[in-house]
Design an enzyme around this catalytic site. Sequence first.
Site, PDB file in Angstrom:
ATOM      1  N   ASP A 190     -70.111 109.940  22.918  1.00 24.99           N
ATOM      2  CA  ASP A 190     -71.466 109.888  23.464  1.00 24.99           C
ATOM      3  C   ASP A 190     -71.400 109.392  24.911  1.00 24.99           C
ATOM      4  O   ASP A 190     -71.032 108.233  25.149  1.00 24.99           O
ATOM      5  CB  ASP A 190     -72.304 108.924  22.597  1.00 24.99           C
ATOM      6  CG  ASP A 190     -73.785 109.002  22.893  1.00 24.99           C
ATOM      7  OD1 ASP A 190     -74.157 109.612  23.925  1.00 24.99           O
ATOM      8  OD2 ASP A 190     -74.576 108.461  22.090  1.00 24.99           O
ATOM      9  N   TRP A 235     -79.580 103.880  30.712  1.00 22.08           N
ATOM     10  CA  TRP A 235     -78.822 103.176  29.670  1.00 22.08           C
ATOM     11  C   TRP A 235     -78.272 104.202  28.703  1.00 22.08           C
ATOM     12  O   TRP A 235     -78.896 105.179  28.378  1.00 22.08           O
ATOM     13  CB  TRP A 235     -79.698 102.174  28.898  1.00 22.08           C
ATOM     14  CG  TRP A 235     -78.881 101.607  27.758  1.00 22.08           C
ATOM     15  CD1 TRP A 235     -77.817 100.745  27.860  1.00 22.08           C
ATOM     16  CD2 TRP A 235     -79.039 101.889  26.360  1.00 22.08           C
ATOM     17  NE1 TRP A 235     -77.295 100.483  26.615  1.00 22.08           N
ATOM     18  CE2 TRP A 235     -78.015 101.171  25.677  1.00 22.08           C
ATOM     19  CE3 TRP A 235     -79.911 102.686  25.626  1.00 22.08           C
ATOM     20  CZ2 TRP A 235     -77.855 101.225  24.292  1.00 22.08           C
ATOM     21  CZ3 TRP A 235     -79.769 102.732  24.248  1.00 22.08           C
ATOM     22  CH2 TRP A 235     -78.748 102.005  23.589  1.00 22.08           C
ATOM     23  N   ARG A 286     -79.951 117.221  18.432  1.00 20.48           N
ATOM     24  CA  ARG A 286     -79.975 115.906  17.776  1.00 20.48           C
ATOM     25  C   ARG A 286     -81.367 115.339  17.534  1.00 20.48           C
ATOM     26  O   ARG A 286     -81.517 114.273  16.946  1.00 20.48           O
ATOM     27  CB  ARG A 286     -79.158 114.911  18.618  1.00 20.48           C
ATOM     28  CG  ARG A 286     -77.691 115.159  18.440  1.00 20.48           C
ATOM     29  CD  ARG A 286     -76.814 114.258  19.242  1.00 20.48           C
ATOM     30  NE  ARG A 286     -77.076 112.829  19.119  1.00 20.48           N
ATOM     31  CZ  ARG A 286     -76.854 112.095  18.027  1.00 20.48           C
ATOM     32  NH1 ARG A 286     -76.381 112.655  16.942  1.00 20.48           N
ATOM     33  NH2 ARG A 286     -77.108 110.807  18.036  1.00 20.48           N
ATOM     34  N   GLU A 329     -75.154 111.985  11.859  1.00 23.53           N
ATOM     35  CA  GLU A 329     -74.657 110.661  12.269  1.00 23.53           C
ATOM     36  C   GLU A 329     -74.925 109.642  11.159  1.00 23.53           C
ATOM     37  O   GLU A 329     -75.998 109.635  10.554  1.00 23.53           O
ATOM     38  CB  GLU A 329     -75.368 110.213  13.555  1.00 23.53           C
ATOM     39  CG  GLU A 329     -74.857 108.885  14.101  1.00 23.53           C
ATOM     40  CD  GLU A 329     -75.510 108.504  15.441  1.00 23.53           C
ATOM     41  OE1 GLU A 329     -76.555 109.090  15.786  1.00 23.53           O
ATOM     42  OE2 GLU A 329     -74.951 107.632  16.129  1.00 23.53           O
ATOM     43  N   ASP A 381     -81.404 102.167  14.238  1.00 20.12           N
ATOM     44  CA  ASP A 381     -82.831 102.060  14.565  1.00 20.12           C
ATOM     45  C   ASP A 381     -83.644 103.182  13.910  1.00 20.12           C
ATOM     46  O   ASP A 381     -84.857 103.250  14.106  1.00 20.12           O
ATOM     47  CB  ASP A 381     -83.067 101.988  16.086  1.00 20.12           C
ATOM     48  CG  ASP A 381     -82.356 103.054  16.881  1.00 20.12           C
ATOM     49  OD1 ASP A 381     -81.388 103.643  16.370  1.00 20.12           O
ATOM     50  OD2 ASP A 381     -82.765 103.299  18.022  1.00 20.12           O
ATOM     51  N   HIS A 388     -69.063 105.562  13.572  1.00 14.53           N
ATOM     52  CA  HIS A 388     -68.738 105.044  14.901  1.00 14.53           C
ATOM     53  C   HIS A 388     -67.480 104.190  14.843  1.00 14.53           C
ATOM     54  O   HIS A 388     -67.398 103.271  14.026  1.00 14.53           O
ATOM     55  CB  HIS A 388     -69.852 104.124  15.409  1.00 14.53           C
ATOM     56  CG  HIS A 388     -71.136 104.813  15.689  1.00 14.53           C
ATOM     57  ND1 HIS A 388     -72.152 104.209  16.389  1.00 14.53           N
ATOM     58  CD2 HIS A 388     -71.579 106.056  15.385  1.00 14.53           C
ATOM     59  CE1 HIS A 388     -73.173 105.047  16.495  1.00 14.53           C
ATOM     60  NE2 HIS A 388     -72.857 106.171  15.886  1.00 14.53           N
ATOM     61  N   ARG A 395     -67.015 109.081  15.878  1.00 14.69           N
ATOM     62  CA  ARG A 395     -67.429 108.954  17.278  1.00 14.69           C
ATOM     63  C   ARG A 395     -66.652 107.810  17.903  1.00 14.69           C
ATOM     64  O   ARG A 395     -66.595 106.713  17.334  1.00 14.69           O
ATOM     65  CB  ARG A 395     -68.932 108.657  17.331  1.00 14.69           C
ATOM     66  CG  ARG A 395     -69.479 108.580  18.743  1.00 14.69           C
ATOM     67  CD  ARG A 395     -70.937 108.138  18.752  1.00 14.69           C
ATOM     68  NE  ARG A 395     -71.027 106.717  19.026  1.00 14.69           N
ATOM     69  CZ  ARG A 395     -72.090 106.123  19.583  1.00 14.69           C
ATOM     70  NH1 ARG A 395     -73.159 106.829  19.904  1.00 14.69           N
ATOM     71  NH2 ARG A 395     -72.108 104.827  19.789  1.00 14.69           N
ATOM     72  N   GLU A 405     -81.393 113.187  21.110  1.00 10.76           N
ATOM     73  CA  GLU A 405     -81.892 112.060  20.312  1.00 10.76           C
ATOM     74  C   GLU A 405     -83.166 111.451  20.900  1.00 10.76           C
ATOM     75  O   GLU A 405     -83.901 110.784  20.181  1.00 10.76           O
ATOM     76  CB  GLU A 405     -80.800 110.994  20.120  1.00 10.76           C
ATOM     77  CG  GLU A 405     -80.412 110.277  21.396  1.00 10.76           C
ATOM     78  CD  GLU A 405     -79.302 109.256  21.188  1.00 10.76           C
ATOM     79  OE1 GLU A 405     -78.328 109.574  20.502  1.00 10.76           O
ATOM     80  OE2 GLU A 405     -79.422 108.145  21.722  1.00 10.76           O
ATOM     81  N   GLU A 438     -71.692 114.233  23.600  1.00  8.97           N
ATOM     82  CA  GLU A 438     -73.131 114.002  23.401  1.00  8.97           C
ATOM     83  C   GLU A 438     -73.794 113.468  24.671  1.00  8.97           C
ATOM     84  O   GLU A 438     -73.197 112.667  25.395  1.00  8.97           O
ATOM     85  CB  GLU A 438     -73.273 112.984  22.264  1.00  8.97           C
ATOM     86  CG  GLU A 438     -74.683 112.517  21.996  1.00  8.97           C
ATOM     87  CD  GLU A 438     -74.711 111.518  20.850  1.00  8.97           C
ATOM     88  OE1 GLU A 438     -73.770 111.497  20.028  1.00  8.97           O
ATOM     89  OE2 GLU A 438     -75.674 110.744  20.772  1.00  8.97           O
ATOM     90  N   HIS A 453     -73.978 109.152  26.717  1.00  6.53           N
ATOM     91  CA  HIS A 453     -75.229 108.402  26.801  1.00  6.53           C
ATOM     92  C   HIS A 453     -75.961 108.569  28.131  1.00  6.53           C
ATOM     93  O   HIS A 453     -76.341 107.591  28.792  1.00  6.53           O
ATOM     94  CB  HIS A 453     -74.998 106.914  26.474  1.00  6.53           C
ATOM     95  CG  HIS A 453     -76.073 106.362  25.593  1.00  6.53           C
ATOM     96  ND1 HIS A 453     -77.064 105.541  26.068  1.00  6.53           N
ATOM     97  CD2 HIS A 453     -76.339 106.549  24.290  1.00  6.53           C
ATOM     98  CE1 HIS A 453     -77.882 105.225  25.077  1.00  6.53           C
ATOM     99  NE2 HIS A 453     -77.468 105.831  23.982  1.00  6.53           N
ATOM    100  N   TYR A 494     -71.403 100.985  27.040  1.00  3.56           N
ATOM    101  CA  TYR A 494     -72.323 101.455  26.006  1.00  3.56           C
ATOM    102  C   TYR A 494     -71.594 101.591  24.661  1.00  3.56           C
ATOM    103  O   TYR A 494     -70.460 102.075  24.607  1.00  3.56           O
ATOM    104  CB  TYR A 494     -72.917 102.836  26.387  1.00  3.56           C
ATOM    105  CG  TYR A 494     -73.467 103.501  25.163  1.00  3.56           C
ATOM    106  CD1 TYR A 494     -74.653 103.042  24.605  1.00  3.56           C
ATOM    107  CD2 TYR A 494     -72.754 104.489  24.500  1.00  3.56           C
ATOM    108  CE1 TYR A 494     -75.125 103.567  23.419  1.00  3.56           C
ATOM    109  CE2 TYR A 494     -73.221 105.032  23.319  1.00  3.56           C
ATOM    110  CZ  TYR A 494     -74.405 104.568  22.778  1.00  3.56           C
ATOM    111  OH  TYR A 494     -74.851 105.075  21.602  1.00  3.56           O
TER     112      TYR A 494
HETATM  113  O1  EZ4 Z   1     -79.020 105.165  21.863  1.00  2.00           O
HETATM  114  O2  EZ4 Z   1     -79.825 104.034  18.598  1.00  2.00           O
HETATM  115  O3  EZ4 Z   1     -76.011 108.272  19.213  1.00  2.00           O
HETATM  116  N1  EZ4 Z   1     -76.541 107.218  19.123  1.00  2.00           N
HETATM  117  C1  EZ4 Z   1     -77.030 106.551  20.137  1.00  2.00           C
HETATM  118  C2  EZ4 Z   1     -77.679 105.217  19.859  1.00  2.00           C
HETATM  119  C3  EZ4 Z   1     -79.078 105.192  20.469  1.00  2.00           C
HETATM  120  C4  EZ4 Z   1     -79.852 104.002  19.990  1.00  2.00           C
HETATM  121  C5  EZ4 Z   1     -81.272 104.033  20.510  1.00  2.00           C
HETATM  122  O4  EZ4 Z   1     -82.061 104.874  19.784  1.00  2.00           O
HETATM  123  O5  EZ4 Z   1     -76.954 107.000  21.249  1.00  2.00           O
HETATM  124  O6  EZ4 Z   1     -76.917 104.165  20.405  1.00  2.00           O
HETATM  125 CO    CO Z   2     -76.434 109.047  21.273  1.00  2.40          CO
END
Ligand code: EZ4
Ligand code: CO
Length: 403
Positions: A211, A403, A284, A340, A317, A122, A147, A263, A237, A213, A159
């Site tokens: 991403d 989010w 993912r 990732e 996480d 990242h 990324r 994800e 993504e 998101h 984000y």
């Molecule tokens: O939203 O880890 O691609 N990675 C992401 C992360 C996830 C967080 C929550 O699981 O999008 O920021």
């Molecule tokens: Co993501």
Amino acid sequence: MKIIDAKVIVCSPGRNFVTLKLITDQGIYGLGDATLNGRELAVASYLQDHLLPCLIGRDPFQTEDIWQYFYKGSYWRRGPVTMSAIAAIDVALWDIKAKSLNVPLYQLLGGKSREKVLVYCHANGTDTAHTIEEVQKHVEMGYQAIRIQSGIPGIRSAYGVAGKGERYEPAGRGLLPKVTEWSTEKYLNFLPGLFAEVRKAFGDDLLLLHDAHHRLTPIEAARLGKELEPFKLFWLEDAVTAELQEGFRLIRKHTVTPLAVGEVFNSIYDCQQLITEQLIDYIRMTIVHGGGISPLLKLAHLAELYHVRTGFHGATDLSPVTMGTALHFDLAIHNFGIQEHMPHDETTESVFSHAYYFEDGFMYPGDVAGHGVDIDENLAEKYPYQPAYLPVNRKEDGTLFNW
Ligand code: EZ4
Ligand code: CO
């Protein structure tokens, strides 16, 4: 061989993790990750109160039957809490099996299909100039795929972006989730210019990812995908939320920007239409939230038939146990795409030792028996659980948003 004991270890070395340890009558043990960001204690209870009593006395080599026993046998199927709990058991069983046979886990998943695992990192900055600095830093570290996320002019928080000098960590400690702000219009106006600058600075060879998101509608994602085409993304993504799988058809009609999603998926049925209709390029859904190695093998093999490759989630996480396991999986399956890699902090690293390592833009799972990740339980005890949650997101007028 029999399982004689099982322990759920909840700890917070830098961030919260739920780890399952299964112990056999032959002294061999296996570890699985059961971390579900912001819902850790629900999974711990699901394991402790409902699943583990049924495991005592079972033969750990019966990975498929035990998986089916907890999936079909519970009557209530799917969902992230259920599937993360089953995943932890499944991974711990595969770890035991590989350790008993004295082979690295990848040998049980097909053996090496490649020598090393391509990873992306990242780079995130508060604005374009800062983001370019961060890209440069990661290029110097050897990453070949990056990324890119940036603060957006006119929005207080974006984000994937940390404060200057801070590490980006998705969950914030405290009893209440943090609130972030969003404007689709400002984001869409800003992003193509960011990628133009990054391409200008780094040329065509660097693999670039982004991403979104889950923040766009299909037609907005189509516009973004089209406008990003000149900058040749490796993937875009989570362009849209994916409860509605056919939403991706509309994006696909308009753009050749490759799409990645999954994800937050926890079942093959979350993406079977995306795969069989070839609406995405990368899946993912990962080992911890998708129910473990056993179902992910089925998913990868299904995806292979439809030109879909894997690109497993690997944020902080997902514990080192999931990272290690994913790297064995990535090395073995044929339709691997990319992995990732968001490195854990030093405190996490001190509690979880691991055989995997990074070198020159690639990762290696290591060659020890099992998945190669262990936990220092005494040290883990020094870092008790602390409430922490992913943020919630609101539009500028206050409307709750994805989010
Ligand atoms: O939203 O880890 O691609 N990675 C992401 C992360 C996830 C967080 C929550 O699981 O999008 O920021
Ligand atoms: Co993501």
